[in-house]
Design a protein around this motif. Structure first.
Motif, PDB file in Angstrom:
ATOM      1  N   GLU A 115      -4.900   7.572  -3.490  1.00 17.40           N
ATOM      2  CA  GLU A 115      -5.796   6.654  -2.792  1.00 17.40           C
ATOM      3  C   GLU A 115      -6.672   7.398  -1.788  1.00 17.40           C
ATOM      4  N   ASP A 162      -3.824  -3.363   2.232  1.00 20.72           N
ATOM      5  CA  ASP A 162      -3.148  -2.571   3.262  1.00 20.72           C
ATOM      6  C   ASP A 162      -2.556  -3.509   4.309  1.00 20.72           C
ATOM      7  N   HIS A 216       0.864  -1.181   0.000  1.00 21.25           N
ATOM      8  CA  HIS A 216       0.000   0.000   0.000  1.00 21.25           C
ATOM      9  C   HIS A 216       0.899   1.229   0.000  1.00 21.25           C
ATOM     10  N   PRO A 275      -5.263  -1.270  -3.351  1.00 25.33           N
ATOM     11  CA  PRO A 275      -4.126  -2.122  -2.951  1.00 25.33           C
ATOM     12  C   PRO A 275      -4.318  -2.648  -1.537  1.00 25.33           C
ATOM     13  N   TRP A 316      -0.215   7.572  -2.551  1.00 23.48           N
ATOM     14  CA  TRP A 316      -0.896   7.690  -1.270  1.00 23.48           C
ATOM     15  C   TRP A 316      -1.980   8.767  -1.357  1.00 23.48           C
TER      16      TRP A 316
END
Length: 311
Positions: free
Chosen positions: A210, A265, A27, A263, A207
């Motif tokens: 997401e 985590d 992640h 993705p 990041w």
């Protein structure tokens, strides 16, 4: 001390595989934190050993860096030395200090110029700049603000604007500028760590992507906003003030990732995978580097302690 003082200078090579694989198999939030942690620890160990080499290598040279209490001839003779390594380490330490100082100065100069650009604009976390050049940046500070031009807002529909602003706010909330600065400084200390910087730029952008997808609830919309903003973005006179925060990462890969599933985590990749093996190698290299730096420091301390203790 022996070879232990040199190991931390080359062990950053063990982090290169995870720099390539973390962005694909972890992640992005965990990848960014892992890369930053590895870079900072390895750079710190390299810096410690570089400092030890300065002491060890110049122990018998005039004007050596040993404290006044350790300047007796007996102490100098007790400290292992290598004149070539000592002189080279002094030059290296000066170069590292200058590179780190320049990096920090440039970082905060960009921030100061950007905040001057915002002077006179209404407060709040969003600053809309009247500019015909499309751009959007996250500007760290106290407080941090999102800078976006009127041209960028005009090029996006309302839903895409929401996704773009969520992306930029995620950079501020995640303190990504701190991670990036720490990794840049690590690369200044040891050039072998510079590949981690490029991987971290991508991971922080992913990041933020997401987080934007989570806020909007629409990964396809976020991918469209990311792609469109990247296509129309261009540096302008006012955007140049924050050029240090403008890296967007490989946009096609980011868009492709957003069009795929969320993705997983997980804290650590499965052991029997390339990413798991790379993470293990990086963890082992980081551990050995820390132990080697500690061993070299303790060895030097014990030598000096024994040489300065009255019989």
């Amino acid at each position: 001390m022996g070879v232990f003082v040199y190991l931390p200078l080359v062990l950053p090579l063990t982090a290169l595989p995870i720099a390539r694989l973390a962005e694909q198999h972890l992640h992005p939030r965990r990848a960014a934190r892992l890369l930053t942690t590895v870079a900072v620890i390895l750079a710190s160990c390299s810096l410690v050993c570089l400092g030890l080499l300065v002491v060890v290598g110049t122990a018998q040279l005039p004007g050596n860096p040993l404290p006044d209490g350790w300047s007796d001839e007996e102490v100098r003779e007790a400290v292992p030395h290598d004149a070539f390594a000592g002189k080279a380490s002094i030059l290296a330490l000066v170069a590292v200090t200058m590179a780190c100082g320049f990096t920090v100065h440039r970082h905060y100069r960009f921030r100061a110029r950007a905040h001057r650009t915002l002077a006179g604009l209404p407060g709040g976390d969003l600053a809309v700049l009247p500019d015909d050049v499309p751009y959007a940046y996250a500007l760290p500070g106290s407080p941090g603000r999102v800078m976006v031009s009127t041209a960028m807002l005009a090029a996006l529909d309302p839903a895409e604007r929401r996704a773009l602003l969520a992306h930029e706010r995620a950079h501020l909330d995640g303190r990504h500028h701190r991670l990036l600065l720490a990794t840049r400084l690590a690369g200044c200390v040891n050039p072998l760590l510079r590949p981690l910087q490029a991987a971290l730029v991508y991971s922080t952008e992913r990041w933020a992507d997401e987080e934007a997808a989570r806020v909007t609830g629409d990964r396809r919309l976020t991918a469209r906003a990311v792609g469109k903003a990247a296509l129309i973005s261009a540096p302008g006179p006012r955007a140049a003030a924050v050029a240090g925060f403008a890296a967007a990462g490989p946009v096609p890969r980011r868009v492709a990732a957003l069009l795929g599933p969320v993705p997983p985590d997980r804290g650590w990749p499965p052991a029997l995978t390339p990413a798991g093996a790379a993470a293990f190698v990086a963890a082992a290299g980081t551990t050995v580097s820390a132990l080697s730096a500690l061993n070299a420091a303790v060895a030097l301390f014990l030598v000096l302690e024994a040489a300065t203790t009255p019989l």
